[in-house]
Design a protein around this motif. Structure first.
Motif, PDB file in Angstrom:
ATOM      1  N   VAL A 199       0.837  -1.201   0.000  1.00  0.00           N
ATOM      2  CA  VAL A 199       0.000   0.000   0.000  1.00  0.00           C
ATOM      3  C   VAL A 199       0.874   1.255   0.000  1.00  0.00           C
ATOM      4  O   VAL A 199       0.589   2.242  -0.706  1.00  0.00           O
ATOM      5  CB  VAL A 199      -0.954  -0.011   1.206  1.00  0.00           C
ATOM      6  CG1 VAL A 199      -1.658   1.333   1.346  1.00  0.00           C
ATOM      7  CG2 VAL A 199      -1.982  -1.125   1.057  1.00  0.00           C
ATOM      8  N   ILE A 200       1.948   1.236   0.772  1.00  0.00           N
ATOM      9  CA  ILE A 200       2.850   2.393   0.818  1.00  0.00           C
ATOM     10  C   ILE A 200       3.482   2.634  -0.548  1.00  0.00           C
ATOM     11  O   ILE A 200       3.596   3.776  -1.009  1.00  0.00           O
ATOM     12  CB  ILE A 200       3.929   2.178   1.894  1.00  0.00           C
ATOM     13  CG1 ILE A 200       3.308   2.283   3.289  1.00  0.00           C
ATOM     14  CG2 ILE A 200       5.058   3.196   1.746  1.00  0.00           C
ATOM     15  CD1 ILE A 200       4.273   1.965   4.404  1.00  0.00           C
ATOM     16  N   ASN A 201       3.889   1.578  -1.209  1.00  0.00           N
ATOM     17  CA  ASN A 201       4.487   1.730  -2.539  1.00  0.00           C
ATOM     18  C   ASN A 201       3.508   2.372  -3.521  1.00  0.00           C
ATOM     19  O   ASN A 201       3.867   3.269  -4.287  1.00  0.00           O
ATOM     20  CB  ASN A 201       4.933   0.370  -3.071  1.00  0.00           C
ATOM     21  CG  ASN A 201       6.122  -0.185  -2.321  1.00  0.00           C
ATOM     22  OD1 ASN A 201       6.880   0.561  -1.691  1.00  0.00           O
ATOM     23  ND2 ASN A 201       6.294  -1.489  -2.373  1.00  0.00           N
ATOM     24  N   VAL A 202       2.272   1.904  -3.496  1.00  0.00           N
ATOM     25  CA  VAL A 202       1.252   2.474  -4.384  1.00  0.00           C
ATOM     26  C   VAL A 202       0.968   3.926  -4.007  1.00  0.00           C
ATOM     27  O   VAL A 202       0.805   4.801  -4.881  1.00  0.00           O
ATOM     28  CB  VAL A 202      -0.039   1.636  -4.327  1.00  0.00           C
ATOM     29  CG1 VAL A 202      -1.131   2.273  -5.178  1.00  0.00           C
ATOM     30  CG2 VAL A 202       0.233   0.219  -4.799  1.00  0.00           C
ATOM     31  N   LEU A 203       0.916   4.216  -2.709  1.00  0.00           N
ATOM     32  CA  LEU A 203       0.659   5.577  -2.241  1.00  0.00           C
ATOM     33  C   LEU A 203       1.753   6.539  -2.697  1.00  0.00           C
ATOM     34  O   LEU A 203       1.467   7.622  -3.230  1.00  0.00           O
ATOM     35  CB  LEU A 203       0.541   5.590  -0.717  1.00  0.00           C
ATOM     36  CG  LEU A 203       0.431   6.970  -0.049  1.00  0.00           C
ATOM     37  CD1 LEU A 203      -0.872   7.650  -0.464  1.00  0.00           C
ATOM     38  CD2 LEU A 203       0.521   6.836   1.475  1.00  0.00           C
ATOM     39  N   VAL A 204       3.021   6.151  -2.495  1.00  0.00           N
ATOM     40  CA  VAL A 204       4.135   7.022  -2.884  1.00  0.00           C
ATOM     41  C   VAL A 204       4.166   7.208  -4.399  1.00  0.00           C
ATOM     42  O   VAL A 204       4.415   8.310  -4.900  1.00  0.00           O
ATOM     43  CB  VAL A 204       5.465   6.452  -2.372  1.00  0.00           C
ATOM     44  CG1 VAL A 204       6.640   7.268  -2.894  1.00  0.00           C
ATOM     45  CG2 VAL A 204       5.486   6.434  -0.853  1.00  0.00           C
ATOM     46  N   LEU A 205       3.899   6.137  -5.134  1.00  0.00           N
ATOM     47  CA  LEU A 205       3.861   6.238  -6.595  1.00  0.00           C
ATOM     48  C   LEU A 205       2.786   7.225  -7.045  1.00  0.00           C
ATOM     49  O   LEU A 205       3.030   8.083  -7.911  1.00  0.00           O
ATOM     50  CB  LEU A 205       3.604   4.860  -7.205  1.00  0.00           C
ATOM     51  CG  LEU A 205       3.457   4.803  -8.731  1.00  0.00           C
ATOM     52  CD1 LEU A 205       4.745   5.270  -9.414  1.00  0.00           C
ATOM     53  CD2 LEU A 205       3.085   3.395  -9.183  1.00  0.00           C
ATOM     54  N   GLY A 206       1.599   7.125  -6.456  1.00  0.00           N
ATOM     55  CA  GLY A 206       0.523   8.043  -6.824  1.00  0.00           C
ATOM     56  C   GLY A 206       0.827   9.483  -6.450  1.00  0.00           C
ATOM     57  O   GLY A 206       0.580  10.405  -7.247  1.00  0.00           O
ATOM     58  N   LEU A 207       1.389   9.703  -5.262  1.00  0.00           N
ATOM     59  CA  LEU A 207       1.696  11.059  -4.825  1.00  0.00           C
ATOM     60  C   LEU A 207       2.782  11.697  -5.687  1.00  0.00           C
ATOM     61  O   LEU A 207       2.655  12.861  -6.108  1.00  0.00           O
ATOM     62  CB  LEU A 207       2.127  11.055  -3.357  1.00  0.00           C
ATOM     63  CG  LEU A 207       1.034  10.804  -2.319  1.00  0.00           C
ATOM     64  CD1 LEU A 207       1.631  10.704  -0.922  1.00  0.00           C
ATOM     65  CD2 LEU A 207      -0.029  11.890  -2.370  1.00  0.00           C
ATOM     66  N   THR A 208       3.847  10.957  -5.946  1.00  0.00           N
ATOM     67  CA  THR A 208       4.935  11.524  -6.751  1.00  0.00           C
ATOM     68  C   THR A 208       4.502  11.782  -8.192  1.00  0.00           C
ATOM     69  O   THR A 208       4.890  12.790  -8.791  1.00  0.00           O
ATOM     70  CB  THR A 208       6.161  10.595  -6.721  1.00  0.00           C
ATOM     71  OG1 THR A 208       5.770   9.265  -7.122  1.00  0.00           O
ATOM     72  CG2 THR A 208       6.774  10.551  -5.343  1.00  0.00           C
ATOM     73  N   ASN A 209       3.690  10.898  -8.750  1.00  0.00           N
ATOM     74  CA  ASN A 209       3.177  11.134 -10.105  1.00  0.00           C
ATOM     75  C   ASN A 209       2.279  12.377 -10.151  1.00  0.00           C
ATOM     76  O   ASN A 209       2.326  13.161 -11.101  1.00  0.00           O
ATOM     77  CB  ASN A 209       2.408   9.916 -10.603  1.00  0.00           C
ATOM     78  CG  ASN A 209       3.317   8.758 -10.965  1.00  0.00           C
ATOM     79  OD1 ASN A 209       4.544   8.915 -11.027  1.00  0.00           O
ATOM     80  ND2 ASN A 209       2.743   7.598 -11.188  1.00  0.00           N
ATOM     81  N   PHE A 210       1.466  12.534  -9.110  1.00  0.00           N
ATOM     82  CA  PHE A 210       0.576  13.702  -9.057  1.00  0.00           C
ATOM     83  C   PHE A 210       1.371  15.000  -8.971  1.00  0.00           C
ATOM     84  O   PHE A 210       1.134  15.951  -9.730  1.00  0.00           O
ATOM     85  CB  PHE A 210      -0.367  13.576  -7.865  1.00  0.00           C
ATOM     86  CG  PHE A 210      -1.176  14.817  -7.608  1.00  0.00           C
ATOM     87  CD1 PHE A 210      -2.285  15.113  -8.378  1.00  0.00           C
ATOM     88  CD2 PHE A 210      -0.811  15.693  -6.596  1.00  0.00           C
ATOM     89  CE1 PHE A 210      -3.029  16.267  -8.146  1.00  0.00           C
ATOM     90  CE2 PHE A 210      -1.544  16.846  -6.360  1.00  0.00           C
ATOM     91  CZ  PHE A 210      -2.655  17.138  -7.131  1.00  0.00           C
ATOM     92  N   PHE A 211       2.322  15.048  -8.046  1.00  0.00           N
ATOM     93  CA  PHE A 211       3.105  16.273  -7.882  1.00  0.00           C
ATOM     94  C   PHE A 211       4.006  16.541  -9.087  1.00  0.00           C
ATOM     95  O   PHE A 211       4.280  17.693  -9.415  1.00  0.00           O
ATOM     96  CB  PHE A 211       3.938  16.198  -6.605  1.00  0.00           C
ATOM     97  CG  PHE A 211       3.141  16.407  -5.355  1.00  0.00           C
ATOM     98  CD1 PHE A 211       2.518  17.628  -5.102  1.00  0.00           C
ATOM     99  CD2 PHE A 211       3.004  15.395  -4.426  1.00  0.00           C
ATOM    100  CE1 PHE A 211       1.781  17.817  -3.951  1.00  0.00           C
ATOM    101  CE2 PHE A 211       2.277  15.573  -3.271  1.00  0.00           C
ATOM    102  CZ  PHE A 211       1.651  16.791  -3.028  1.00  0.00           C
TER     103      PHE A 211
END
Length: 431
Positions: A219-231
């Motif tokens: 879940v953390i990996n998916v969360l960080v991937l989504g946040l970094t892609n968004f920013f």
């Protein structure tokens, strides 16, 4: 009158505890399959002509003479040796119950030499060994930092699936801070902070709230991937010159050592983050096996109840060591943006955190072995670019999947039977 009865206990028969030896057939089977593949590839589909290996120097080191070998003859000799070693592995298994790791390592080295000879044969362009090794070390840096973080975390009893997220967060924050301040040193500090922040999430859910560690890591990996892609798409891409243009770390050749042929340019003409990697490997190994900190760390990962009994704070020890692991992995993430690419891009880690986790298993939770495993995976990653540059006939699709094939073979076959820390992945609930 008192009567005393003599109760004589006869000598008990000695109790013999039989040690159960579990034989692992994976290694001989894997060696045999690779030997058979070598026969098909290097002999049946043999290539003629000569193979030329070059050993170019770097900025300081001198070059060595070229090595030219007959392709067919060299491949036949090496393939015969591989077949003999595969047959001998069955005898070693029958006699010693397992095939030593060094034996599998020698087998793998011979196979790599045979493969390089075959791939660069038939009068293809010379194969640059120095560049191949230099690229392997460069690509191994994130693997090694990730593997060191994985070893520390799992030795303390927490499975660190979140290595991928820690690498990605470190790369992102390092690029942003270094771009805004113009300082690579602040970028390195920011990468460490990013890794720690991600590890805090893992530690909080896995240690305090007893959530399944594998699920939390994914879940953390998916969360960080989504946040970094968004920013990246909403912030960095709109002002890349200010937020996504970090300075690169300069190369710092070590006087004397950098002048050694082949080895000098590969190991001693690197940036500061690579030298920090050398220090980190030595520090983690010494600290883990030769200090009180390492003893406490390993105790909470092997038998937390016993550690708690002697006064060790199991929860606190695990929490802070998972944070330390995140700091080390985050520093490895900075290599993507400050030491290699020079900017952040979406999903730039590309699953390398999972390969680093495989290096932990392949290295049997030992920092030195995990480092060697990470170097192997880095070599496989760089091999695709080198073979493509020399015009090898190996299909590009196979070259792209080569690092993952090597990872599967290493973990599933060459590593044999392994046992991780006994309490790894198991939450500790104080009774």
């Amino acid at each position: 009158m008192t009567t005393t009865t003599d109760h004589t206990i006869p000598d008990a028969a000695p109790i013999v505890l039989e040690k159960t030896v579990v034989k692992s057939w994976k290694t001989p089977i894997t060696l045999s399959i690779v030997a058979l593949l070598s026969i098909v590839l290097f002999i049946v589909f043999r290539r003629g002509g000569d193979t030329t290996f070059t050993f170019a120097g770097g900025r300081i080191a001198p070059s060595l003479p070229q090595l030219v070998v007959p392709t067919t003859l060299t491949c036949v000799i090496l393939t015969t040796l591989l077949a003999a070693m595969a047959a001998l592995s069955w005898w070693l298994l029958a006699r010693f119950a397992k095939v030593p790791l060094w034996y599998s390592s020698v087998f793998a080295f011979i196979f790599v030499v045979a493969f390089l000879t075959w791939a660069a044969g038939d009068n293809s362009r010379p194969l640059p060994i120095t560049s191949l090794l230099l690229g392997a070390v460069s690509l191994s840096v994130p693997y090694i930092f990730g593997a060191l973080g994985g070893v520390i975390s799992e030795r303390s009893g927490v499975v660190n699936i979140a290595i991928e997220g820690q690498l990605l967060a470190g790369a992102f924050l390092a690029a942003v801070v270094a771009s805004m301040t113009g300082s690579v040193w602040l970028g390195l500090v920011a990468a460490v902070v990013a890794g720690v922040l991600v590890s805090f999430i893992l530690a909080a859910f896995a240690i305090k709230y007893y959530v399944d560690q594998v699920i939390v890591g994914v879940v953390i990996n998916v969360l960080v991937l989504g946040l970094t892609n968004f920013f990246y798409s909403q912030v960095l891409a709109k002002d890349a010159s200010f937020l996504n243009d970090p300075p690169l770390l300069p190369s710092l050749p070590i006087p004397g050592l950098s002048a050694i042929p082949v080895i000098g340019p590969v190991l001693f003409d690197q940036s500061i983050i690579v030298y920090l990697m050398y220090i980190a490997v030595a520090a983690v190994y010494i600290g883990l096996f030769h200090t009180r900190w390492g003893l406490r760390l390993r105790s909470v990962g092997e038998h937390p109840q016993a550690a708690d009994t002697v006064g060790i704070n199991v929860t606190g020890t695990r929490f802070w060591n998972v944070s330390l692991a995140g700091a080390i992995v985050g520093l490895g993430g900075a290599y993507f943006t400050l030491g290699s690419v020079g900017s952040f891009s979406e999903d730039m880690t590309g699953g390398q955190g999972y390969i680093a986790l495989a290096a932990v298993i392949f290295g049997r939770w030992d920092p030195i072995r995990a480092t060697l495993a990470a170097l192997l995976f880095g070599f496989a990653s760089n091999l695709q670019y080198t073979l493509a540059a020399v015009g090898s006939p190996v299909p590009s699709e196979f070259l792209l999947m080569l690092p993952y094939v090597v990872t599967i073979l290493a973990v599933a076959g060459f590593v044999g039977y392994v046992r991780g820390p006994a309490a790894s992945g198991k939450p500790y609930i104080k009774s």
